[in-house]
Structure formats: C-alpha cells, structure tokens
Write a protein that holds these residues in place. Structure first.
Motif, PDB file in Angstrom:
ATOM      1  N   ARG A 181      34.231  27.998  40.277  1.00 40.44           N
ATOM      2  CA  ARG A 181      35.608  28.342  40.526  1.00 40.44           C
ATOM      3  C   ARG A 181      35.444  28.467  42.149  1.00 40.44           C
ATOM      4  N   LEU A 182      34.420  28.882  42.831  1.00 41.16           N
ATOM      5  CA  LEU A 182      34.504  29.451  44.486  1.00 41.16           C
ATOM      6  C   LEU A 182      35.114  28.272  45.258  1.00 41.16           C
ATOM      7  N   ALA A 183      34.896  26.941  45.040  1.00 41.55           N
ATOM      8  CA  ALA A 183      35.176  26.089  45.973  1.00 41.55           C
ATOM      9  C   ALA A 183      36.809  25.794  45.790  1.00 41.55           C
ATOM     10  N   ARG A 184      37.427  26.285  44.655  1.00 40.67           N
ATOM     11  CA  ARG A 184      38.636  26.174  44.543  1.00 40.67           C
ATOM     12  C   ARG A 184      39.649  27.133  45.027  1.00 40.67           C
ATOM     13  N   GLN A 210      30.480  29.470  49.457  1.00 32.29           N
ATOM     14  CA  GLN A 210      31.308  28.341  48.937  1.00 32.29           C
ATOM     15  C   GLN A 210      32.820  28.577  48.837  1.00 32.29           C
ATOM     16  N   VAL A 211      33.499  29.675  49.244  1.00 33.63           N
ATOM     17  CA  VAL A 211      34.850  29.786  49.110  1.00 33.63           C
ATOM     18  C   VAL A 211      35.340  29.309  50.667  1.00 33.63           C
ATOM     19  N   PRO A 212      36.058  28.331  50.914  1.00 38.61           N
ATOM     20  CA  PRO A 212      36.497  27.909  51.925  1.00 38.61           C
ATOM     21  C   PRO A 212      37.017  28.921  52.877  1.00 38.61           C
ATOM     22  N   ASN A 213      36.381  28.940  54.056  1.00 45.31           N
ATOM     23  CA  ASN A 213      37.031  29.993  55.171  1.00 45.31           C
ATOM     24  C   ASN A 213      36.943  31.570  54.850  1.00 45.31           C
ATOM     25  N   ALA A 214      35.925  31.650  54.035  1.00 45.38           N
ATOM     26  CA  ALA A 214      35.689  33.133  53.668  1.00 45.38           C
ATOM     27  C   ALA A 214      35.084  33.729  54.762  1.00 45.38           C
ATOM     28  N   THR A 215      35.277  35.345  54.759  1.00 48.43           N
ATOM     29  CA  THR A 215      34.671  36.166  55.860  1.00 48.43           C
ATOM     30  C   THR A 215      33.806  37.090  55.044  1.00 48.43           C
ATOM     31  N   ALA A 216      32.606  37.427  55.327  1.00 49.81           N
ATOM     32  CA  ALA A 216      31.761  38.333  54.714  1.00 49.81           C
ATOM     33  C   ALA A 216      31.487  39.339  55.871  1.00 49.81           C
TER      34      ALA A 216
END
Length: 246
Positions: A181-184, A210-216
């Motif tokens: 699901r992550l890329a979606r 894998q999540v687009p434009n995620a911040t960690a």
C-alpha cells in the motif's frame, strides 16, 4: 504531561485546532490514552478500535475491517494520527479514502510484523504470555523499564482488557501486511519513531522510503512516545502540519 501552551506556538497549533483529527490508539490501549495530547483540540476524535474500550469486537479481527469501521465516521479533510496498531489502521484508511484525508501521522508504526524473525518471535512470546499468564502479570511485565508515567498508563490500559480482546488485537497486527500500500499513499505523511525502541526502526524506515514525499523523524523515547515524550511529539506534529497544510 505539559499543558497545551507548551506543545508549540499558537500559529502551528492552529492547524490541529481548526482541522478535524482522528487519533487512533495502539493494541491493548483505548482512545483515552490520547487524553493529554488532545485536551486543547476541539476537533479531535479519539475513538476506540473494535474490541477495545467501549467498541464492539469484529470477527475476525483485521486491520482492514478496523479501517472500514473508522472510515464511516471520518470527516472530510481529517488528519489521521495512528500509534502502533493504530498506525496500521491509519495507513490502511489513507489508501482507501485518500480524498477524505488531509495528512497522515504514523507514530511508532510499521507496515507489517511478518517481515522479520525477531518480530515473529516477539509476537509468539506475547501470544504465549496472554495464554499462560494472569492478565495482571502481563500488565505488570509490560510496564517494566518504562518511565513512571508511561508504566502507570500501560498497566492501567491493559487491565481494562480481557485476555480475548488482547489476543484479538495481536491477531489483527499479525495478519496485516501494508507494504504493497505504501506507494499508493498520496497525502502528506510524517513517520515518527522512538529512539529507544529499535523494533520499529526498520519498518518505519521502509514507510518513509516508499511513501512519496514522506518525512521521517526520530525522537528520544520508546514505543509509548505520547507518554514518554509528549511535548516533543506534539511539537513535531504541529510543525509538520503547519509546513505541509498551511
């Protein structure tokens, strides 16, 4: 727990004060675990997951079913904040109804616990404890090594459960695999981990990659970050939302 004025500046707080938000708790807890984090947020909802608190159980207990149940009451433009199992549920909700979600905040969450031998072993140990030890002993053991406030919260929350409800929550987590699901996920996403709980670091890093434009972000504290380090947690959430939603 700090008072609301310590969580952040008024401008950053305005995002959560004016957006609806859904705070989804972890396994063995209930919506009440967010009480200090949300006391200054008039538009925050802190529901109980199925089989937790006052919510009826679902059979079989599955993250996908939990997500569908919460989506029925999720308002348009909602910010999702999910902790642990609640993070799995929030992740699933964000993929099922992206047009309804404004942002996704994952706290000490992983997309699956089936991707490593250590996680499967830990789940097996937890299942053995639930099957063989008195619930009071399970609650006591779960609080070992925690800061005093966190220890009190963990033990109090777990003692409100039955052996059946805790086993169902564990079953839900064990059966979920959200890696595909992550890329979606299309909404602004913040992934927050506790430095002291290495068990979530690999899975959280996978989400961030894998999540687009995620911040960690990694903060001092353990798995119960909303009790270990609440001020820093709210500050990170508030700052992220101010940057991405305003």
């Amino acid at each position: 727990m700090a008072h609301s004025k310590e969580h952040g500046d008024p401008e950053s707080l305005a995002v959560l004060q004016h957006h609806p938000s859904l705070w989804i708790h972890g396994a063995g807890l209930s919506g009440s675990t967010w009480r200090e984090m949300t006391r200054d947020l008039p538009n925050a909802q802190t529901p109980d997951l199925p089989g937790h608190g006052a919510a009826a159980p679902l059979s079989p207990p599955r993250v996908e079913a939990f997500a569908e149940a919460l989506l029925r009451e999720t308002p348009q433009g909602c910010i999702l904040i999910g902790h642990s199992l609640g993070g799995m549920v929030a992740l699933e909700m964000a993929t099922r109804a992206p047009s309804r979600i404004a942002a996704l905040i994952l706290v000490e969450a992983v997309p699956t616990v089936r991707d490593s031998l250590l996680k499967r072993w830990s789940a097996s140990v937890a299942a053995w404890m639930l099957s063989n030890l008195p619930l009071k002993a399970v609650a006591w053991l779960s609080g070992i090594g925690q800061p005093a406030a966190t220890r009190e919260e963990v033990r109090a929350q777990l003692m409100r459960h039955s052996r059946v409800s805790l086993s169902a929550a564990l079953d839900a987590a064990l059966h979920y695999d959200g890696r595909t699901r992550l890329a979606r996920i299309t909404v602004p996403t913040l992934v927050i981990t506790g430095r002291d709980n290495r068990a979530t670091h690999r899975g959280a890093a996978l989400i961030a990659e894998q999540v687009p434009n995620a911040t960690a972000v990694m903060l001092p504290g353990g798995h119960m970050l909303h009790w270990d380090n609440p001020v820093a947690l709210r500050r990170e959430i508030d700052g992220f939302l101010q940057q991405r939603l305003r």
